[in-house]
Write a protein that holds these residues in place. Sequence first.
Motif: not given
Ligand code: P1T
Length: 382
Positions: A102, A174, A176, A208-209, A327-328
């Motif tokens: 990211y 990560d 996510t 957001v977290g 975001s996603l």
């Molecule tokens: O936005 P936040 O909650 O601080 O998260 C950061 C983050 C960390 N790791 C990954 C893989 C992410 O995709 C993100 C945030 N990404 C976006 C906002 C996006 O649109 O890709």
Amino acid sequence: MSRPWSLDTAAIHAGQHADPVSGAVMTPIVLASTFAQESPGRHKGYEYSRSGNPTRKALEECAAALEGGTQGFAFASGLGASTTILHTLAPGDHLLCGDDVYGGTFRLLDKVMKPLGIESTFLDMSDAAKVRAALRPTTRMIWMETPTNPLLKVFDIAAVAEVARAASVPLVVDNTFATPFLQRPLELGATAVVHSTTKYLNGHSDVVGGLIVTADAALAERVGFLQNAMGAVPSPFDCYLVLRGLKTLGVRMRQHVASAQLLAARLEEHPAIERVLYPGLPSHAGHALAMRQMKGPGGMISCVVKGGVEPARRMLERLQIFACAESLGGVESLAESPAIMTHASIPPEQRAALGISDGLVRLSVGIEDVEDLWDDLRAALA
Ligand code: P1T
């Protein structure tokens, strides 16, 4: 019960108990910033809400159960979680990082951690031998996303975890994009998992977290100390919303995967599309590994629109159901241009070297009716 809960059950019940006072079956939102003590130092486990809060605790325990860790730590953003775990490092330490992350994570490493004396090397982690070769005597952490943002590369967590283990260096994944429903890095040897709960874990684009989960007692102690000492904690209300979102993570992920799989296959056949990057397609370099390492290839698709930035921009302007937004991971579909939006903080030469072309469009496939989504994509590409 002899058998541990499956993830669908843990997502609804882990860390959560009927309220002993009222019997309420949903976790109360405890907004109190401070907690009364019977006598100085004698209390019910909570002193001050930065240090610990009952609503946050329920989320942290639920997340730990889902990732197969022993302790979870919740944060005010994904980057808050990343910043905190990166502060287990000290000036002079070196970090090895996957080359596709990211944009905000890259910026954190390059513009915040580097001036503090923590240098990062970014490399393609497809080959674990190259990760081993890149280790320095000062390397103190290995970091990867898989699947990566935005190119959806898939790295072998177990192979890199073995390199990390041999070097006595923690591997942070990560998770996510995958979520614990599709991939459990700790079981594959990772030391810790970080999340942006902003994405699939909450799933409704209204929080957001972030989270850290680990089963390493020494790391947990340090992260717990830093969570309190650095203070990037989430509000109890946001914790409640993520906990609520987690309950449907399994059903949501199954639909995200089914719809993304179908749309990726159709996009690959579309004459206006040059290339589709989706780990569920046999054409994807990491397909076999994804099938082995993950329970499903996820809900994210990246594709290159023929003709570059202008046709990609037109597509993003024309989409009606997919919102053009960063975001996603929400129930609603989103589309974006990584070069202009989420990864603009990566210098253009580096983006080009990585393959984040100006015509790249990233789709977060929501759980709307998949035929409506396809009609939307087809109309925007016409
Ligand atoms: O936005 P936040 O909650 O601080 O998260 C950061 C983050 C960390 N790791 C990954 C893989 C992410 O995709 C993100 C945030 N990404 C976006 C906002 C996006 O649109 O890709």
